[in-house]
Design a protein around this motif. Structure first.
Motif, PDB file in Angstrom:
ATOM      1  N   SER A  41       0.805  -1.212   0.000  1.00  0.00           N
ATOM      2  CA  SER A  41       0.000   0.000   0.000  1.00  0.00           C
ATOM      3  C   SER A  41       0.838   1.261   0.000  1.00  0.00           C
ATOM      4  O   SER A  41       0.423   2.269  -0.522  1.00  0.00           O
ATOM      5  CB  SER A  41      -0.930  -0.002   1.217  1.00  0.00           C
ATOM      6  OG  SER A  41      -0.180  -0.031   2.413  1.00  0.00           O
ATOM      7  N   THR A  64      -7.347  -5.255  -0.206  1.00  0.00           N
ATOM      8  CA  THR A  64      -8.223  -4.114   0.048  1.00  0.00           C
ATOM      9  C   THR A  64      -7.913  -2.981  -0.924  1.00  0.00           C
ATOM     10  O   THR A  64      -6.804  -2.867  -1.450  1.00  0.00           O
ATOM     11  CB  THR A  64      -8.063  -3.608   1.491  1.00  0.00           C
ATOM     12  OG1 THR A  64      -6.673  -3.345   1.750  1.00  0.00           O
ATOM     13  CG2 THR A  64      -8.568  -4.650   2.488  1.00  0.00           C
ATOM     14  N   ALA A 103      -4.792   0.832   2.469  1.00  0.00           N
ATOM     15  CA  ALA A 103      -5.226  -0.348   1.720  1.00  0.00           C
ATOM     16  C   ALA A 103      -4.062  -0.920   0.914  1.00  0.00           C
ATOM     17  O   ALA A 103      -2.980  -0.332   0.837  1.00  0.00           O
ATOM     18  CB  ALA A 103      -6.392   0.019   0.793  1.00  0.00           C
ATOM     19  N   ASN A 325     -14.068   2.402  -0.748  1.00  0.00           N
ATOM     20  CA  ASN A 325     -13.322   1.330  -0.080  1.00  0.00           C
ATOM     21  C   ASN A 325     -14.048   0.015  -0.278  1.00  0.00           C
ATOM     22  O   ASN A 325     -15.280  -0.036  -0.248  1.00  0.00           O
ATOM     23  CB  ASN A 325     -13.186   1.584   1.417  1.00  0.00           C
ATOM     24  CG  ASN A 325     -12.242   2.720   1.741  1.00  0.00           C
ATOM     25  OD1 ASN A 325     -12.628   3.882   1.728  1.00  0.00           O
ATOM     26  ND2 ASN A 325     -10.996   2.394   2.031  1.00  0.00           N
ATOM     27  N   LYS A 327     -13.235  -4.656  -0.216  1.00  0.00           N
ATOM     28  CA  LYS A 327     -12.341  -5.809  -0.070  1.00  0.00           C
ATOM     29  C   LYS A 327     -12.697  -6.825  -1.147  1.00  0.00           C
ATOM     30  O   LYS A 327     -13.871  -7.053  -1.436  1.00  0.00           O
ATOM     31  CB  LYS A 327     -12.513  -6.426   1.326  1.00  0.00           C
ATOM     32  CG  LYS A 327     -11.700  -7.689   1.580  1.00  0.00           C
ATOM     33  CD  LYS A 327     -11.992  -8.221   2.974  1.00  0.00           C
ATOM     34  CE  LYS A 327     -11.258  -9.515   3.268  1.00  0.00           C
ATOM     35  NZ  LYS A 327     -11.588 -10.023   4.629  1.00  0.00           N
TER      36      LYS A 327
END
Length: 408
Positions: A41, A64, A103, A325, A327
């Motif tokens: 990230s 993520t 993430a 956001n 996953k």
């Protein structure tokens, strides 16, 4: 003496044997694709962290994602009113966001290029944008590791602008993945895939058209990706062959409209048909709804527009953007991906009546004291209170199942 020599000889043979076995194991692992460095990230593997090995068939892995809207750099952000450069640290503009770029993939849409003044280029704002190269560093320092360089303004400074921008990012921020614009036809024809926790994630970006396209040149055929059904079908056919999950960004829609249009819906359904798990939209300069597209083979999460992340536009709705956001979990046995934990968090651009002190906040930090000192409140007489932002976002985003709209 003979006994000690024999013992020492056995010891040396043992050490050499162990080293030999270790070397053979390492070589085997590399050739077998078992040694896998994750896409981190913050752009690099964390210190002291070991590379994870690819999961075995039948197991699951996940990653993520965090993404924001348009990095739209009007010249008043970096120029004073007399056209002299402002003495500011660009890192401070993005400093509030670093707590959210945690993430695996942290995405930003480059509405405007930041190619600087090399190769005869000059800085400027609308209608031919070009920002200082320091913004590339500030955005990367803030934790973003995926830039979409694919907007209607990407060609604002011609082929030279695109090549200069790409070279700067490659040289100074090599950990950043760039999609949508390419320095060569070979790069343009090569799928962009990053590997995260053993999952091969395919990334692609497209734009509806360009303000200053170099018509009649060879570069116009491949340098920046245009939204074209045949091209998208061909690209995705190749990308699907070399990746497990696909995320596509689309620069599309009608400016200042908070509802998606028919063309957006058409291409969103096409991307669903072609196996794309998530679509991230930009261009309208305001937020647009998020929805699930339910196809025969899978569901696709589509954020139609995340609005502006930063700009010097002077209407309240243009100050409000969004942070996406989610996953993604991938099953290596069934070869199916599942998107979960989807959220939309409002972002707000701040600047004062003198067009200084730019900052980006989320709804978590936004308050009425900030709103009261904002240019759009004091000069334009627009409402930007927290209550207004909350109600505006709620009305645009609506209530979509399995997507949380964050309002506090």
């Amino acid at each position: 003496m003979k006994k000690r020599s024999y013992t020492f000889e056995k010891f040396l043979i043992g050490v050499v044997s162990i080293l030999l076995v270790a070397c053979i194991a390492l070589i085997f692992g590399l050739k077998s694709g078992l040694v896998n460095i994750d896409f981190k990230s913050k752009g690099e593997q964390k210190k002291g962290e070991k590379a994870e090995q690819k999961v075995e068939s039948g197991e699951q892995a996940s990653f993520t994602f965090m993404g924001v809207g348009d990095n739209l750099l009007h010249d008043v952000i970096f120029y004073n009113m007399d056209q002299t450069m402002k003495d500011i640290d660009y890192n401070t503009i993005y400093s509030n966001i670093t707590q959210y770029t945690t993430a695996d993939i942290n995405y930003i849409n480059y509405e405007t290029i930041c190619a600087g003044t090399e190769n005869g280029l000059t800085l400027g704002g609308y209608p031919a944008f070009n920002g200082p190269t320091g913004f590339n560093d500030a955005v990367a320092n803030a934790g973003f590791n995926w830039f979409s360089l694919c907007s209607n303004h990407t060609y604002d400074r011609g082929i030279t602008g695109v090549l200069t921008e790409l070279d700067y990012i490659k040289t100074h921020q090599p950990q950043v993945t760039v999609t949508g614009a390419y320095a060569s036809a070979e790069e343009a024809s090569t799928p962009t895939v990053v590997e995260i926790n053993g999952i091969k994630v395919g990334l692609a970006s497209y734009c509806y058209g360009f303000e200053g396209e170099p018509v009649g040149t060879d570069e116009a055929n491949w340098m920046v990706n245009r939204i074209d059904e045949n091209k998208i079908r061909n690209d995705l056919a190749v990308l699907n062959e070399v990746s497990d999950v696909q995320i596509v960004t689309m620069h599309w829609g009608s400016e200042y409209h908070t509802e998606q249009n028919e063309e957006q819906e058409y291409y969103a359904n096409l991307l669903n048909e072609l196996g794309v798990e998530v679509i991230i939209g930009a261009h309208p300069h305001v937020i647009e709804p998020v929805e699930w597209i339910h196809g025969k083979e899978q569901d696709t999460l589509c954020y139609y527009s995340l609005g502006n992340f930063i700009s010097a536009q002077n209407a309240n709705d243009n100050m409000i953007g969004g942070m996406a956001n989610f996953k993604v979990t991938y099953n290596f046995d069934t070869k199916k991906a599942t998107v979960s934990d989807a959220t939309f968090t409002p972002t707000i651009t701040y600047y004062d009546p003198s067009y200084n002190n730019y900052q980006i906040y989320t709804i978590h930090e936004w308050n009425d004291d900030l709103a009261a000192s904002h240019e759009v409140t004091l000069v334009e007489k627009h409402d930007l209170t927290k209550a207004y932002v909350q109600e505006y976002v709620k009305n645009v985003m609506k209530n979509v199942k399995n997507v949380t709209v964050v309002l506090e």
